[in-house]
Design a protein around this motif. Structure first.
Motif, PDB file in Angstrom:
ATOM      1  N   ALA A 111       4.516   6.369 -15.424  1.00 34.76           N
ATOM      2  CA  ALA A 111       4.469   5.040 -14.794  1.00 34.76           C
ATOM      3  C   ALA A 111       5.622   4.868 -13.819  1.00 34.76           C
ATOM      4  O   ALA A 111       5.442   4.343 -12.707  1.00 34.76           O
ATOM      5  CB  ALA A 111       4.511   3.950 -15.859  1.00 34.76           C
ATOM      6  N   ARG A 112       6.837   5.321 -14.210  1.00 30.88           N
ATOM      7  CA  ARG A 112       8.000   5.187 -13.336  1.00 30.88           C
ATOM      8  C   ARG A 112       7.805   6.006 -12.059  1.00 30.88           C
ATOM      9  O   ARG A 112       8.160   5.578 -10.960  1.00 30.88           O
ATOM     10  CB  ARG A 112       9.255   5.627 -14.081  1.00 30.88           C
ATOM     11  CG  ARG A 112      10.547   5.291 -13.339  1.00 30.88           C
ATOM     12  CD  ARG A 112      11.787   5.699 -14.107  1.00 30.88           C
ATOM     13  NE  ARG A 112      11.900   4.992 -15.373  1.00 30.88           N
ATOM     14  CZ  ARG A 112      11.961   5.594 -16.566  1.00 30.88           C
ATOM     15  NH1 ARG A 112      11.899   6.909 -16.657  1.00 30.88           N
ATOM     16  NH2 ARG A 112      12.071   4.883 -17.663  1.00 30.88           N
ATOM     17  N   ARG A 113       7.235   7.197 -12.222  1.00 32.43           N
ATOM     18  CA  ARG A 113       7.003   8.071 -11.065  1.00 32.43           C
ATOM     19  C   ARG A 113       5.978   7.453 -10.105  1.00 32.43           C
ATOM     20  O   ARG A 113       6.167   7.454  -8.887  1.00 32.43           O
ATOM     21  CB  ARG A 113       6.529   9.445 -11.548  1.00 32.43           C
ATOM     22  CG  ARG A 113       6.502  10.497 -10.447  1.00 32.43           C
ATOM     23  CD  ARG A 113       6.339  11.882 -11.008  1.00 32.43           C
ATOM     24  NE  ARG A 113       4.966  12.134 -11.467  1.00 32.43           N
ATOM     25  CZ  ARG A 113       4.664  12.629 -12.669  1.00 32.43           C
ATOM     26  NH1 ARG A 113       5.620  12.911 -13.550  1.00 32.43           N
ATOM     27  NH2 ARG A 113       3.404  12.827 -13.015  1.00 32.43           N
ATOM     28  N   ILE A 114       4.916   6.883 -10.679  1.00 29.05           N
ATOM     29  CA  ILE A 114       3.890   6.248  -9.836  1.00 29.05           C
ATOM     30  C   ILE A 114       4.464   5.022  -9.137  1.00 29.05           C
ATOM     31  O   ILE A 114       4.221   4.797  -7.945  1.00 29.05           O
ATOM     32  CB  ILE A 114       2.656   5.867 -10.684  1.00 29.05           C
ATOM     33  CG1 ILE A 114       1.930   7.138 -11.167  1.00 29.05           C
ATOM     34  CG2 ILE A 114       1.695   4.990  -9.874  1.00 29.05           C
ATOM     35  CD1 ILE A 114       0.770   6.861 -12.108  1.00 29.05           C
ATOM     36  N   GLU A 115       5.248   4.222  -9.868  1.00 26.84           N
ATOM     37  CA  GLU A 115       5.855   3.034  -9.256  1.00 26.84           C
ATOM     38  C   GLU A 115       6.734   3.425  -8.079  1.00 26.84           C
ATOM     39  O   GLU A 115       6.681   2.803  -7.007  1.00 26.84           O
ATOM     40  CB  GLU A 115       6.687   2.264 -10.285  1.00 26.84           C
ATOM     41  CG  GLU A 115       7.358   1.032  -9.678  1.00 26.84           C
ATOM     42  CD  GLU A 115       8.272   0.306 -10.658  1.00 26.84           C
ATOM     43  OE1 GLU A 115       8.629  -0.846 -10.366  1.00 26.84           O
ATOM     44  OE2 GLU A 115       8.639   0.894 -11.699  1.00 26.84           O
ATOM     45  N   ARG A 121       5.654   4.108  -0.498  1.00 26.84           N
ATOM     46  CA  ARG A 121       4.501   4.146   0.414  1.00 26.84           C
ATOM     47  C   ARG A 121       4.107   2.744   0.899  1.00 26.84           C
ATOM     48  O   ARG A 121       3.676   2.571   2.035  1.00 26.84           O
ATOM     49  CB  ARG A 121       3.316   4.793  -0.319  1.00 26.84           C
ATOM     50  CG  ARG A 121       2.057   4.931   0.497  1.00 26.84           C
ATOM     51  CD  ARG A 121       2.175   6.021   1.536  1.00 26.84           C
ATOM     52  NE  ARG A 121       0.920   6.193   2.251  1.00 26.84           N
ATOM     53  CZ  ARG A 121       0.537   5.437   3.277  1.00 26.84           C
ATOM     54  NH1 ARG A 121       1.327   4.466   3.706  1.00 26.84           N
ATOM     55  NH2 ARG A 121      -0.613   5.664   3.880  1.00 26.84           N
ATOM     56  N   TYR A 122       4.251   1.730   0.034  1.00 24.86           N
ATOM     57  CA  TYR A 122       3.818   0.372   0.365  1.00 24.86           C
ATOM     58  C   TYR A 122       4.958  -0.612   0.106  1.00 24.86           C
ATOM     59  O   TYR A 122       5.854  -0.351  -0.693  1.00 24.86           O
ATOM     60  CB  TYR A 122       2.595  -0.030  -0.460  1.00 24.86           C
ATOM     61  CG  TYR A 122       1.449   0.949  -0.365  1.00 24.86           C
ATOM     62  CD1 TYR A 122       0.587   0.926   0.723  1.00 24.86           C
ATOM     63  CD2 TYR A 122       1.222   1.890  -1.366  1.00 24.86           C
ATOM     64  CE1 TYR A 122      -0.474   1.819   0.827  1.00 24.86           C
ATOM     65  CE2 TYR A 122       0.166   2.791  -1.276  1.00 24.86           C
ATOM     66  CZ  TYR A 122      -0.680   2.756  -0.186  1.00 24.86           C
ATOM     67  OH  TYR A 122      -1.720   3.640  -0.087  1.00 24.86           O
ATOM     68  N   SER A 123       4.892  -1.749   0.726  1.00 29.19           N
ATOM     69  CA  SER A 123       5.944  -2.749   0.539  1.00 29.19           C
ATOM     70  C   SER A 123       5.713  -3.529  -0.755  1.00 29.19           C
ATOM     71  O   SER A 123       4.575  -3.713  -1.198  1.00 29.19           O
ATOM     72  CB  SER A 123       5.974  -3.712   1.732  1.00 29.19           C
ATOM     73  OG  SER A 123       4.739  -4.372   1.875  1.00 29.19           O
ATOM     74  N   TYR A 124       6.809  -3.988  -1.333  1.00 28.56           N
ATOM     75  CA  TYR A 124       6.725  -4.786  -2.561  1.00 28.56           C
ATOM     76  C   TYR A 124       5.998  -6.099  -2.273  1.00 28.56           C
ATOM     77  O   TYR A 124       6.133  -6.684  -1.203  1.00 28.56           O
ATOM     78  CB  TYR A 124       8.127  -5.067  -3.105  1.00 28.56           C
ATOM     79  CG  TYR A 124       8.120  -5.698  -4.475  1.00 28.56           C
ATOM     80  CD1 TYR A 124       7.885  -4.927  -5.614  1.00 28.56           C
ATOM     81  CD2 TYR A 124       8.340  -7.060  -4.645  1.00 28.56           C
ATOM     82  CE1 TYR A 124       7.879  -5.492  -6.877  1.00 28.56           C
ATOM     83  CE2 TYR A 124       8.328  -7.639  -5.897  1.00 28.56           C
ATOM     84  CZ  TYR A 124       8.090  -6.850  -7.013  1.00 28.56           C
ATOM     85  OH  TYR A 124       8.068  -7.421  -8.264  1.00 28.56           O
ATOM     86  N   ASN A 125       5.205  -6.554  -3.221  1.00 30.01           N
ATOM     87  CA  ASN A 125       4.413  -7.787  -3.112  1.00 30.01           C
ATOM     88  C   ASN A 125       3.193  -7.623  -2.210  1.00 30.01           C
ATOM     89  O   ASN A 125       2.558  -8.610  -1.850  1.00 30.01           O
ATOM     90  CB  ASN A 125       5.246  -8.968  -2.608  1.00 30.01           C
ATOM     91  CG  ASN A 125       5.657  -9.887  -3.747  1.00 30.01           C
ATOM     92  OD1 ASN A 125       5.148  -9.784  -4.855  1.00 30.01           O
ATOM     93  ND2 ASN A 125       6.591 -10.773  -3.478  1.00 30.01           N
TER      94      ASN A 125
END
Length: 382
Positions: A111-115, A121-125
């Motif tokens: 999960a940490r690696r995917i996060e 790759r993408y912006s938060y929110n």
């Protein structure tokens, strides 16, 4: 006696009627098949004092300040942020799928690696479509996309629409997003609330005007005739020269001339449970287990002191013309073509206006329907 006839007392018909009565000071008759106003938004208090949404949960949310302000003329609000859980592999996890969900369904290291990869790759929110994630070359992101697609949406959609999973176009569920966020709310709109006294009170106040008359328990076909050949509408045996606003099923209005439009319906099963609360959130979805798609518990939406609680299970089913409630239009290419035939036919009627979910053959949120109704009034009636 009347300047306007409106068929249907849901949001589309009621908003237009309210504007005609208050702004134009003209007389309007609303013809409603059911024994109540409010359409599918109708609610009532049961013997335990619990406010029940008769036709399934309705949660108001909008980014349109003008719509929130307009409806605020008819109700006070409780701020309410809707949260939904999904029962997946024995756990109840938040949806839409977000970073909290990620850590609940995957081992922490993965999960940490995917996060980390998502945030790189993408912006938060931000919201990322599953279809977009599936195109990523990274194996972890592909794994995430496939997990969400198969565990959260595929079988739920199959139940909802009565299709085998293999018959569902990937684009249908692929448009569902993952939230790159820890925000567990189901909606992110600026205004999220439920009416303090329920939706039925909104309609009562909206229609409480001497210029508005109601004819409940009346199918429009009992008092109206549609002359398809000469493009005229008759009311109680006489040609009606005023405006007719129709918010019902467009194919029914035109006597199924080109055939019936397809819909999906629901069997709704209410249960009273002898406990304070039944589940952890207002709605829990069951994508892969059970015949029903979700359970709603109304006390989470409208809290009340009661030793009992009421839940609603939703069982999707095929719609039978004249027997069931048409909840969801079937968005197929052939149904769009059929709808367009009816829409074209309607253009020949000079005094006919179509408005609302069934007349437009589209699924609208409540704020969208109110917005459309106000636009219909401003552009077509004022």
């Amino acid at each position: 006696m009347f300047d306007y006839l409106i068929i249907g007392a849901g949001f589309a018909g009621s908003v237009i009627a309210e504007r005609i009565a208050n702004v134009l000071n003209e007389k309007v008759l609303i013809i409603e098949k059911r024994n109540h106003i409010g359409g599918n938004c109708y609610d009532y208090k049961d013997k335990n004092g619990i406010l029940i949404h008769k036709y399934g949960p309705h949660l108001f949310h909008t980014d349109y300040k003008e719509i929130f302000d307009y409806l605020s003329n008819f109700t006070d609000w409780h701020i309410y942020h809707h949260r939904v859980l999904a029962f997946i592999d024995g756990k109840k996890v938040p949806i839409p799928f977000n970073l909290n969900t990620l850590y609940m369904v995957f081992p922490e290291i993965l999960a940490r690696r995917i996060e980390e990869k998502l945030l790189n790759r993408y912006s938060y929110n931000s919201k990322v479509l599953i279809l977009e994630l599936k195109k990523e070359e990274d194996e972890d992101l592909k794994l995430l996309a496939n997990y969400i697609y198969e565990k959260v949406f595929l079988n739920y959609t199959a139940k909802q629409w009565g299709l085998k999973p293999e018959d569902i176009e990937p684009e249908v569920t692929g448009r569902v997003p993952i939230y790159i966020s820890r925000d567990d709310r189901y909606f992110t709109d600026r205004y999220q609330a439920v009416p303090v006294e329920g939706y039925a009170k909104i309609f009562e106040r909206m229609l409480n005007h001497p210029n508005i008359k109601l004819m409940l328990n009346t199918d429009f076909k009992e008092v109206m005739e549609i002359d398809l050949e000469n493009k005229k509408i008759y009311f109680l045996g006489q040609e009606f020269k005023g405006k007719v606003i129709f918010t019902g099923m467009i194919d029914e209005f035109f006597e199924y001339k080109f055939g019936a439009l397809p819909y999906r319906s629901l069997d709704l099963k209410l249960e009273t449970v002898e406990k304070d609360y039944f589940q952890e959130a207002a709605v829990v979805n069951y994508p892969n287990d059970c015949d029903f798609t979700r359970i709603t518990e109304f006390k989470h939406i409208h809290p009340v002191e009661s030793k009992k609680t009421v839940i609603l299970k939703e069982y999707p089913k095929a719609y039978q013309t004249g027997k069931d409630i048409p909840y969801y239009p079937m968005f197929k290419e052939e149904s769009k073509e059929l709808y367009n035939k009816y829409r074209e036919l309607s253009n020949g009627f000079e005094n006919l206006i179509l408005a609302g979910r069934l007349a437009d053959y589209r699924y609208y949120d409540m704020d969208d329907i109110v917005k459309i109704a106000l636009e219909v009034f401003e552009e077509g009636l004022r």
